[in-house]
Design a protein around this motif. Structure first.
Motif: not given
Length: 117
Positions: A21-27, A12-18, A32-33
């Motif tokens: 934003x997670x990479x901006x919080x912590x590399x 339903x959602x592309x991995x890259x789209x998730x 983990x995703x």
């Protein structure tokens, strides 16, 4: 968060789209995703799909057994009818059928009607 994870593993959602934003919080979060998606796809979902396939295969096997039994029952029924036909044709009870007995039996209205049906 749970809905997002569900959407990631179901397409339903592309991995890259998730993961961006997670990479901006912590590399470490994009890794983990990806690990979560990997485990869900190759671990959990394959086991669930395997269970469905095994169940469907078992049901198909039972259907085959039912069809074989039905065909065998039909063959027994046809054999009984053929035996009855010849027993009725043996008028003198000799357990042998002469050509005259056979021919006379085939001339009966009931026998003709049976073979026409």
């Amino acid at each position: 968060a749970m809905l997002t994870l569900f959407k990631v593993i179901t397409g339903g959602v592309d991995w890259e789209n998730i993961s961006k934003p997670l990479g901006t919080v912590n590399a470490m979060y994009p890794a983990v995703c990806w690990f979560y998606v990997f485990v869900m796809h190759f671990g959990v979902l394959n086991v669930i799909i395997g269970a469905f396939v095994a169940t469907a295969s078992e049901i198909a096997g039972k259907d085959r057994d039912v069809l074989v039994k039905r065909e065998l029952d039909h063959m027994v029924n046809v054999t009984k009818r053929i035996k009855t036909f010849f027993e009725e044709a043996d008028v003198d009870g000799s357990n042998t059928l002469s050509w005259e007995e056979f021919k006379a039996h085939l001339e009966k209205k009931e026998v003709k009607a049976y073979f026409h049906s």
